[in-house]
Design an enzyme around this catalytic site. Structure first.
Site, PDB file in Angstrom:
ATOM      1  N   GLU A 144      10.986   7.624  -4.845  1.00 12.86           N
ATOM      2  CA  GLU A 144      10.210   8.398  -3.864  1.00 12.86           C
ATOM      3  C   GLU A 144      10.022   9.818  -4.379  1.00 12.86           C
ATOM      4  OE1 GLU A 144       8.459   8.279  -0.919  1.00 12.86           O
ATOM      5  OE2 GLU A 144       8.361  10.457  -1.138  1.00 12.86           O
TER       6      GLU A 144
ATOM      7  N   ARG B   9       7.204   7.716  15.003  1.00 11.48           N
ATOM      8  CA  ARG B   9       7.307   7.282  13.609  1.00 11.48           C
ATOM      9  C   ARG B   9       8.678   7.527  12.985  1.00 11.48           C
ATOM     10  NH1 ARG B   9       2.642   7.016  10.043  1.00 11.48           N
ATOM     11  NH2 ARG B   9       1.008   6.410  11.461  1.00 11.48           N
TER      12      ARG B   9
ATOM     13  N   ARG C 114      -4.378  15.842  16.271  1.00 12.67           N
ATOM     14  CA  ARG C 114      -3.242  15.072  16.789  1.00 12.67           C
ATOM     15  C   ARG C 114      -2.182  15.989  17.376  1.00 12.67           C
ATOM     16  NH1 ARG C 114      -0.869  11.084  12.575  1.00 12.67           N
ATOM     17  NH2 ARG C 114      -0.787   9.641  14.319  1.00 12.67           N
TER      18      ARG C 114
ATOM     19  N   ASP D 169      -0.907   1.284   2.313  1.00 12.32           N
ATOM     20  CA  ASP D 169      -2.087   2.136   2.157  1.00 12.32           C
ATOM     21  C   ASP D 169      -2.580   2.197   0.714  1.00 12.32           C
ATOM     22  OD1 ASP D 169      -2.138   2.708   4.840  1.00 12.32           O
ATOM     23  OD2 ASP D 169      -2.125   4.890   4.593  1.00 12.32           O
TER      24      ASP D 169
HETATM   25  C1  LIG Z   1      -4.253  10.185  11.673  1.00 10.04           C
HETATM   26  C2  LIG Z   1      -3.623   8.849  11.407  1.00 10.04           C
HETATM   27  C3  LIG Z   1      -3.089   8.101  12.464  1.00 10.04           C
HETATM   28  C4  LIG Z   1      -2.503   6.855  12.220  1.00 10.04           C
HETATM   29  N1  LIG Z   1      -2.010   6.143  13.271  1.00 10.04           N
HETATM   30  C5  LIG Z   1      -1.492   4.919  13.053  1.00 10.04           C
HETATM   31  C6  LIG Z   1      -0.954   4.120  14.125  1.00 10.04           C
HETATM   32  O1  LIG Z   1      -0.957   4.490  15.288  1.00 10.04           O
HETATM   33  N2  LIG Z   1      -0.449   2.903  13.818  1.00 10.04           N
HETATM   34  C7  LIG Z   1      -0.444   2.424  12.548  1.00 10.04           C
HETATM   35  O2  LIG Z   1      -0.005   1.291  12.334  1.00 10.04           O
HETATM   36  N3  LIG Z   1      -0.922   3.152  11.521  1.00 10.04           N
HETATM   37  C8  LIG Z   1      -1.437   4.377  11.731  1.00 10.04           C
HETATM   38  N4  LIG Z   1      -1.921   5.102  10.694  1.00 10.04           N
HETATM   39  C9  LIG Z   1      -1.849   4.555   9.348  1.00 10.04           C
HETATM   40  C10 LIG Z   1      -0.443   4.660   8.775  1.00 10.04           C
HETATM   41  O3  LIG Z   1      -0.014   5.994   8.825  1.00 10.04           O
HETATM   42  C11 LIG Z   1      -0.402   4.164   7.341  1.00 10.04           C
HETATM   43  O4  LIG Z   1      -1.106   2.952   7.250  1.00 10.04           O
HETATM   44  C12 LIG Z   1       1.048   3.936   6.884  1.00 10.04           C
HETATM   45  O5  LIG Z   1       1.828   5.087   7.047  1.00 10.04           O
HETATM   46  C13 LIG Z   1       1.048   3.505   5.431  1.00 10.04           C
HETATM   47  O6  LIG Z   1       2.379   3.355   4.966  1.00 10.04           O
HETATM   48  P1  LIG Z   1       2.649   3.289   3.411  1.00 10.04           P
HETATM   49  O7  LIG Z   1       4.120   3.112   3.280  1.00 10.04           O
HETATM   50  O8  LIG Z   1       1.751   2.298   2.766  1.00 10.04           O
HETATM   51  O9  LIG Z   1       2.191   4.701   2.835  1.00 10.04           O
HETATM   52  P2  LIG Z   1       2.732   6.170   3.146  1.00 10.04           P
HETATM   53  O10 LIG Z   1       3.306   6.253   4.499  1.00 10.04           O
HETATM   54  O11 LIG Z   1       1.622   7.092   2.794  1.00 10.04           O
HETATM   55  O12 LIG Z   1       3.930   6.365   2.123  1.00 10.04           O
HETATM   56  C14 LIG Z   1       3.710   6.597   0.756  1.00 10.04           C
HETATM   57  C15 LIG Z   1       4.980   7.186   0.148  1.00 10.04           C
HETATM   58  O13 LIG Z   1       4.807   7.250  -1.254  1.00 10.04           O
HETATM   59  C16 LIG Z   1       5.278   8.507  -1.730  1.00 10.04           C
HETATM   60  N5  LIG Z   1       4.546   8.784  -2.978  1.00 10.04           N
HETATM   61  C17 LIG Z   1       3.253   9.125  -3.121  1.00 10.04           C
HETATM   62  N6  LIG Z   1       2.941   9.251  -4.434  1.00 10.04           N
HETATM   63  C18 LIG Z   1       4.078   8.986  -5.124  1.00 10.04           C
HETATM   64  C19 LIG Z   1       4.395   8.938  -6.517  1.00 10.04           C
HETATM   65  N7  LIG Z   1       3.481   9.208  -7.457  1.00 10.04           N
HETATM   66  N8  LIG Z   1       5.670   8.624  -6.884  1.00 10.04           N
HETATM   67  C20 LIG Z   1       6.611   8.332  -5.941  1.00 10.04           C
HETATM   68  N9  LIG Z   1       6.363   8.369  -4.604  1.00 10.04           N
HETATM   69  C21 LIG Z   1       5.111   8.682  -4.205  1.00 10.04           C
HETATM   70  C22 LIG Z   1       4.957   9.476  -0.592  1.00 10.04           C
HETATM   71  O14 LIG Z   1       5.758  10.628  -0.665  1.00 10.04           O
HETATM   72  C23 LIG Z   1       5.271   8.610   0.626  1.00 10.04           C
HETATM   73  O15 LIG Z   1       6.614   8.697   1.017  1.00 10.04           O
HETATM   74  C24 LIG Z   1      -2.473   6.352  10.905  1.00 10.04           C
HETATM   75  C25 LIG Z   1      -2.993   7.106   9.840  1.00 10.04           C
HETATM   76  C26 LIG Z   1      -3.572   8.342  10.093  1.00 10.04           C
HETATM   77  C27 LIG Z   1      -4.137   9.146   8.937  1.00 10.04           C
END
Ligand SMILES: Cc1cc2nc3c(=O)[nH]c(=O)nc-3n(C[C@H](O)[C@H](O)[C@H](O)COP(=O)(O)OP(=O)(O)OC[C@H]3O[C@@H](n4cnc5c(N)ncnc54)[C@H](O)[C@@H]3O)c2cc1C
Length: 450
Positions: free
Chosen positions: A51, A128, A218, A332
């Site tokens: 991370e 969250r 938000r 994502d």
């Molecule tokens: C305004 C908004 C509202 C939302 N509301 C909702 C909701 O109500 N319900 C819902 O289900 N979803 C919601 N979402 C979507 C949700 O936030 C995302 O789909 C979800 O958080 C994705 O999780 P993830 O683990 O894939 O990515 P992320 O949560 O983005 O985690 C990625 C991680 O990777 C790390 N990282 C990045 N680059 C590197 C690297 N090069 N090396 C090592 N680590 C790295 C980051 O620090 C982070 O910890 C919302 C999104 C937005 C923008």
């Protein structure tokens, strides 16, 4: 089947001397952490999370978990704890009550319900940070490596291993690299750049996220600040409400807060550059001026918002692939979508469950690993791309633009049709289909060698 509440004891204290696979998870958001929880049930798989940040944290406020994702959390043995966190009765019905949205036309200054959408699906709402903490408590202590920002990866080792390089000058090796690094994914960037360099220039367009033309303001509003309306609780404390066109508000964390989002959209700006920070605190006046003159109960909520966070909403183009060799994308990084159906987190959790079940299955070995990762792609890519499409369309409908306009009968019909994915093929069925496919593809590959 994954069904125990605890981490496997072997995974808790040490890593297996000769693991079946060494898995590197790049990114410790909800997607990456859920994957680690799922994989740590398999003592023959070594798991490391790298991370970038110095601690695990979630930016943002509420998160909705739909019934289909709830099934996964139940299989992981997390349902009791999470029910407690959400304040959902433990002795309640086996199937939670269906969820609904109150859609109102609010920009005309008077009360006007357009449609009360009652869905045949349940949903629980969380803060969250609480949700992430519940997951973090379940990962073995040897798994996380903080302050490790991945900057590159390369193959080239005759054993097929992948070398990872981090911004702090350190490196690591793994057999499988899983990019859970969010919308701006470095893993996706390297994967698609590599494909472009090797003769597919059209792959370049999948690297950069695209601004949708939307901005959301938000805020979390403490429940005790929300005024009574004619002696009754304000609507947003009792049900999820969408004030078209469009603001959403719903209670989270056992009703302690109202999760608020006010959307301002310029559809014509979709795909144009966004030159401000992606997320920044701003003055409440910026928000209020967009929604002045709306129905009184909206004005009452707006008055409570102090310093909203202004988020520009980005998504990525629907990817043509998630897996390339032994590198694969999740959450994502694979399908960043608009937030209009609260679906992003749930889809990341489902990806994690399906991928971990495939990797942990006894029939998945180093020999058929690439086929297995392609099978994950085969079951998850069309599904998640469809969820992303429906989410974007739900946003347009809530703003009374797109094909329905302000024809309320068509509005209602269209909205109902945009939630079909919640009742679609469940994650466990996707696992079974993927495992079958791996076997089939393996046989096809073996035949081709004869
Ligand atoms: C305004 C908004 C509202 C939302 N509301 C909702 C909701 O109500 N319900 C819902 O289900 N979803 C919601 N979402 C979507 C949700 O936030 C995302 O789909 C979800 O958080 C994705 O999780 P993830 O683990 O894939 O990515 P992320 O949560 O983005 O985690 C990625 C991680 O990777 C790390 N990282 C990045 N680059 C590197 C690297 N090069 N090396 C090592 N680590 C790295 C980051 O620090 C982070 O910890 C919302 C999104 C937005 C923008």
């Amino acid at each position: 089947m994954l069904n125990d509440e605890c981490v496997h004891p072997a995974a808790k204290t040490s890593t297996t001397p000769h693991p079946k696979f060494r898995v590197a998870i790049c990114g410790g958001g909800i997607g990456g952490i859920t994957l680690a929880v799922c994989l740590s049930k398999h003592p023959d798989i070594q798991v490391d999370i790298y991370e970038a940040a110095q601690s695990f944290k979630e930016v943002g406020a509420g998160v909705m978990i739909w019934g289909r994702t709830w099934q996964v959390l139940t299989l992981l043995g997390m349902d009791k704890t999470l029910r407690d966190v959400a304040g959902v009765a433990l002795d309640g019905p086996l199937v939670d009550p269906p969820f609904g949205f109150d859609f109102r036309r609010s920009d005309m200054g008077h009360d006007h319900r357009i449609y009360l959408l009652s869905m045949p699906y349940a949903s629980n709402q969380y803060h969250r940070a609480h949700f992430l903490d519940t997951l973090l408590a379940r990962i073995p202590e040897t798994v996380p490596h903080l302050g490790k920002r991945l900057i590159s990866y390369s193959h080239g080792d005759p054993t097929g291993s992948i070398k990872l390089k981090f911004a702090d000058g350190t490196s690591a090796t793994c057999d499988i690299l899983i990019g859970c690094d969010g919308i701006k994914s470095t893993v996706r960037r390297i994967m698609f750049q590599d494909l472009a360099d090797k003769g597919q220039p059209e792959m370049i367009k999948f690297i950069e996220p695209v601004w949708t033309g939307e901005v959301v303001y938000r805020a979390l509003i403490p429940m005790e600040h929300v005024p009574l309306r004619a002696g009754q609780k304000h609507r947003v404390l009792t049900r999820s409400t969408t004030y078209c066109q469009h603001l959403t508000a719903y209670p989270i964390a056992q009703g302690k807060w109202v999760n608020f989002g006010g959307f301002v959209t310029k559809p014509e700006a979709c795909g144009t550059p966004w030159d401000k920070p992606w997320a920044a605190e701003c003055d409440a006046h910026e928000l209020i001026e967009h929604f002045s003159g709306w129905e009184p109960e909206v004005a009452e909520i707006l008055e409570l918002v102090q310093k909203p966070l202004r988020w520009a909403i980005f998504q990525i183009r629907p990817l043509p692939l998630f897996a390339h060799g032994t590198v694969v994308l999740l959450g994502d990084a694979a399908h960043a979508m608009t937030p209009h159906q609260g679906s992003g987190v749930g889809q990341a959790i489902e990806d994690a469950y399906v991928l971990a079940r495939i990797l942990g299955h006894p029939s998945t070995t180093r020999k058929n690993l690439c086929e297995a990762l392609k099978a994950y792609e085969h079951v998850r890519l069309p599904f998640t791309n469809d969820v992303a499409r429906q989410s974007a369309e739900a946003g347009a409908v809530s703003e009374l633009r797109g094909s329905t306009g302000d024809d309320y009968a068509r509005f209602a019909h269209s909205l109902r049709g945009l939630w079909t994915w919640v009742g679609g093929e469940d994650p466990e069925a996707q696992v079974q289909r993927a495992i079958k496919r791996t076997r089939h593809q393996e046989k096809v590959a073996a035949k081709a060698l004869l």
